[in-house]
Motif scaffolding. Structure first.
Motif, PDB file in Angstrom:
ATOM      1  N   ARG A 173       0.844  -1.196   0.000  1.00  8.64           N
ATOM      2  CA  ARG A 173       0.000   0.000   0.000  1.00  8.64           C
ATOM      3  C   ARG A 173       0.880   1.247   0.000  1.00  8.64           C
ATOM      4  N   SER A 174       0.492   2.238  -0.799  1.00  5.83           N
ATOM      5  CA  SER A 174       1.271   3.470  -0.918  1.00  5.83           C
ATOM      6  C   SER A 174       0.411   4.682  -0.596  1.00  5.83           C
ATOM      7  N   PHE A 175       1.083   5.741  -0.124  1.00  5.18           N
ATOM      8  CA  PHE A 175       0.403   6.995   0.186  1.00  5.18           C
ATOM      9  C   PHE A 175       1.432   8.111   0.221  1.00  5.18           C
ATOM     10  N   GLU A 176       0.947   9.343   0.212  1.00  5.20           N
ATOM     11  CA  GLU A 176       1.803  10.516   0.275  1.00  5.20           C
ATOM     12  C   GLU A 176       2.084  10.856   1.734  1.00  5.20           C
ATOM     13  N   LEU A 177       3.366  10.992   2.078  1.00  3.51           N
ATOM     14  CA  LEU A 177       3.747  11.283   3.460  1.00  3.51           C
ATOM     15  C   LEU A 177       3.152  12.590   3.970  1.00  3.51           C
ATOM     16  N   GLU A 178       3.041  13.594   3.107  1.00  2.00           N
ATOM     17  CA  GLU A 178       2.538  14.888   3.575  1.00  2.00           C
ATOM     18  C   GLU A 178       1.059  14.848   3.957  1.00  2.00           C
ATOM     19  N   GLN A 179       0.356  13.766   3.603  1.00  2.00           N
ATOM     20  CA  GLN A 179      -1.048  13.623   3.962  1.00  2.00           C
ATOM     21  C   GLN A 179      -1.257  12.979   5.333  1.00  2.00           C
ATOM     22  N   VAL A 180      -0.190  12.410   5.921  1.00  2.00           N
ATOM     23  CA  VAL A 180      -0.301  11.730   7.213  1.00  2.00           C
ATOM     24  C   VAL A 180      -0.436  12.770   8.329  1.00  2.00           C
ATOM     25  N   SER A 181      -1.449  12.598   9.163  1.00  2.00           N
ATOM     26  CA  SER A 181      -1.646  13.517  10.282  1.00  2.00           C
ATOM     27  C   SER A 181      -1.367  12.865  11.633  1.00  2.00           C
ATOM     28  N   ARG A 182      -1.486  11.535  11.695  1.00  2.00           N
ATOM     29  CA  ARG A 182      -1.282  10.841  12.972  1.00  2.00           C
ATOM     30  C   ARG A 182      -0.891   9.394  12.730  1.00  2.00           C
ATOM     31  N   VAL A 183       0.000   8.885  13.577  1.00  4.07           N
ATOM     32  CA  VAL A 183       0.373   7.471  13.578  1.00  4.07           C
ATOM     33  C   VAL A 183       0.175   6.988  15.010  1.00  4.07           C
ATOM     34  N   SER A 184      -0.768   6.083  15.212  1.00  2.15           N
ATOM     35  CA  SER A 184      -1.081   5.635  16.577  1.00  2.15           C
ATOM     36  C   SER A 184       0.010   4.719  17.119  1.00  2.15           C
ATOM     37  N   ARG A 185      -0.069   4.468  18.394  1.00  5.58           N
ATOM     38  CA  ARG A 185       0.814   3.486  19.023  1.00  5.58           C
ATOM     39  C   ARG A 185       0.349   2.091  18.617  1.00  5.58           C
ATOM     40  N   ILE A 186       1.219   1.128  18.799  1.00  8.30           N
ATOM     41  CA  ILE A 186       0.864  -0.267  18.512  1.00  8.30           C
ATOM     42  C   ILE A 186      -0.039  -0.773  19.630  1.00  8.30           C
ATOM     43  N   ARG A 187      -1.098  -1.455  19.223  1.00  4.82           N
ATOM     44  CA  ARG A 187      -2.051  -1.995  20.195  1.00  4.82           C
ATOM     45  C   ARG A 187      -2.332  -3.460  19.883  1.00  4.82           C
ATOM     46  N   ASP A 188      -2.604  -4.206  20.921  1.00  6.60           N
ATOM     47  CA  ASP A 188      -3.052  -5.580  20.744  1.00  6.60           C
ATOM     48  C   ASP A 188      -4.557  -5.529  20.573  1.00  6.60           C
ATOM     49  N   GLU A 189      -5.028  -5.930  19.410  1.00  6.93           N
ATOM     50  CA  GLU A 189      -6.450  -5.830  19.086  1.00  6.93           C
ATOM     51  C   GLU A 189      -7.230  -7.079  19.489  1.00  6.93           C
ATOM     52  N   VAL A 243      -8.178 -11.293  19.898  1.00 15.74           N
ATOM     53  CA  VAL A 243      -8.337 -12.482  19.059  1.00 15.74           C
ATOM     54  C   VAL A 243      -9.128 -12.140  17.809  1.00 15.74           C
ATOM     55  N   ASP A 244      -8.596 -12.577  16.663  1.00 12.45           N
ATOM     56  CA  ASP A 244      -9.250 -12.391  15.376  1.00 12.45           C
ATOM     57  C   ASP A 244     -10.425 -13.366  15.276  1.00 12.45           C
ATOM     58  N   ALA A 245     -11.368 -13.062  14.426  1.00 12.97           N
ATOM     59  CA  ALA A 245     -12.554 -13.907  14.277  1.00 12.97           C
ATOM     60  C   ALA A 245     -12.274 -15.162  13.461  1.00 12.97           C
ATOM     61  N   GLY A 246     -11.072 -15.327  12.970  1.00 14.32           N
ATOM     62  CA  GLY A 246     -10.723 -16.492  12.154  1.00 14.32           C
ATOM     63  C   GLY A 246     -10.771 -17.797  12.936  1.00 14.32           C
ATOM     64  N   PRO A 247     -10.763 -18.903  12.231  1.00 14.06           N
ATOM     65  CA  PRO A 247     -10.934 -20.205  12.874  1.00 14.06           C
ATOM     66  C   PRO A 247      -9.704 -20.707  13.638  1.00 14.06           C
ATOM     67  N   ILE A 248      -8.513 -20.172  13.399  1.00 13.93           N
ATOM     68  CA  ILE A 248      -7.312 -20.713  14.010  1.00 13.93           C
ATOM     69  C   ILE A 248      -7.015 -20.086  15.372  1.00 13.93           C
ATOM     70  N   GLY A 249      -7.537 -18.936  15.664  1.00 15.54           N
ATOM     71  CA  GLY A 249      -7.302 -18.306  16.951  1.00 15.54           C
ATOM     72  C   GLY A 249      -6.134 -17.356  16.980  1.00 15.54           C
ATOM     73  N   TYR A 250      -5.811 -16.777  15.839  1.00 11.89           N
ATOM     74  CA  TYR A 250      -4.785 -15.754  15.808  1.00 11.89           C
ATOM     75  C   TYR A 250      -5.281 -14.503  16.522  1.00 11.89           C
ATOM     76  N   SER A 251      -4.355 -13.777  17.095  1.00 14.11           N
ATOM     77  CA  SER A 251      -4.650 -12.449  17.620  1.00 14.11           C
ATOM     78  C   SER A 251      -4.007 -11.450  16.679  1.00 14.11           C
ATOM     79  N   LYS A 252      -4.207 -10.161  16.937  1.00 11.93           N
ATOM     80  CA  LYS A 252      -3.752  -9.160  15.991  1.00 11.93           C
ATOM     81  C   LYS A 252      -3.105  -7.990  16.716  1.00 11.93           C
ATOM     82  N   LEU A 253      -1.906  -7.608  16.261  1.00 12.19           N
ATOM     83  CA  LEU A 253      -1.250  -6.377  16.668  1.00 12.19           C
ATOM     84  C   LEU A 253      -1.431  -5.390  15.529  1.00 12.19           C
ATOM     85  N   ALA A 254      -1.687  -4.126  15.859  1.00 10.98           N
ATOM     86  CA  ALA A 254      -1.934  -3.158  14.795  1.00 10.98           C
ATOM     87  C   ALA A 254      -1.626  -1.743  15.247  1.00 10.98           C
ATOM     88  N   PHE A 255      -1.379  -0.880  14.256  1.00 12.32           N
ATOM     89  CA  PHE A 255      -1.383   0.557  14.483  1.00 12.32           C
ATOM     90  C   PHE A 255      -2.132   1.185  13.325  1.00 12.32           C
TER      91      PHE A 255
END
Length: 88
Positions: free
Chosen positions: A9-25, A27-39
């Motif tokens: 995925r690509s974007f223009e840097l000058e359009q970015v206004s905020r970058v959140s901290r990393i959070r543990d989101e 357990v994913d709804a998938g069948p294997i039981g993965y969890s998700k880290l995201a920002f």
């Protein structure tokens, strides 16, 4: 300046206004039981994209390091470009 995330995925840097901290989101709804880290990257104009990595309990540390590297690389690129962004 155009910036490309590792997932292609690509974007223009000058359009970015905020970058959140990393959070543990939780357990994913998938069948294997993965969890998700995201920002989230917020842009002017109220668009938001999520950068995420799934993990199992045993690989949490490794995935957190990878995601932190992606986030820090983005923040460094913004600073090098001369921009300022809320990174809280």
């Amino acid at each position: 300046m155009l910036y490309t995330l590792p997932d292609g995925r690509s974007f223009e840097l000058e359009q970015v206004s905020r970058v959140s901290r990393i959070r543990d989101e939780g357990v994913d709804a998938g069948p294997i039981g993965y969890s998700k880290l995201a920002f989230h990257i917020s842009f002017r104009g109220n668009e938001v994209i999520e950068v995420e990595l799934p993990y199992l309990y045993s690989d949490w540390v490794e995935q957190k390091k990878k995601l932190n590297c992606i986030r820090e690389g983005l923040l460094q690129s913004i600073r090098e470009y001369g921009g300022e962004v809320d990174d809280s």
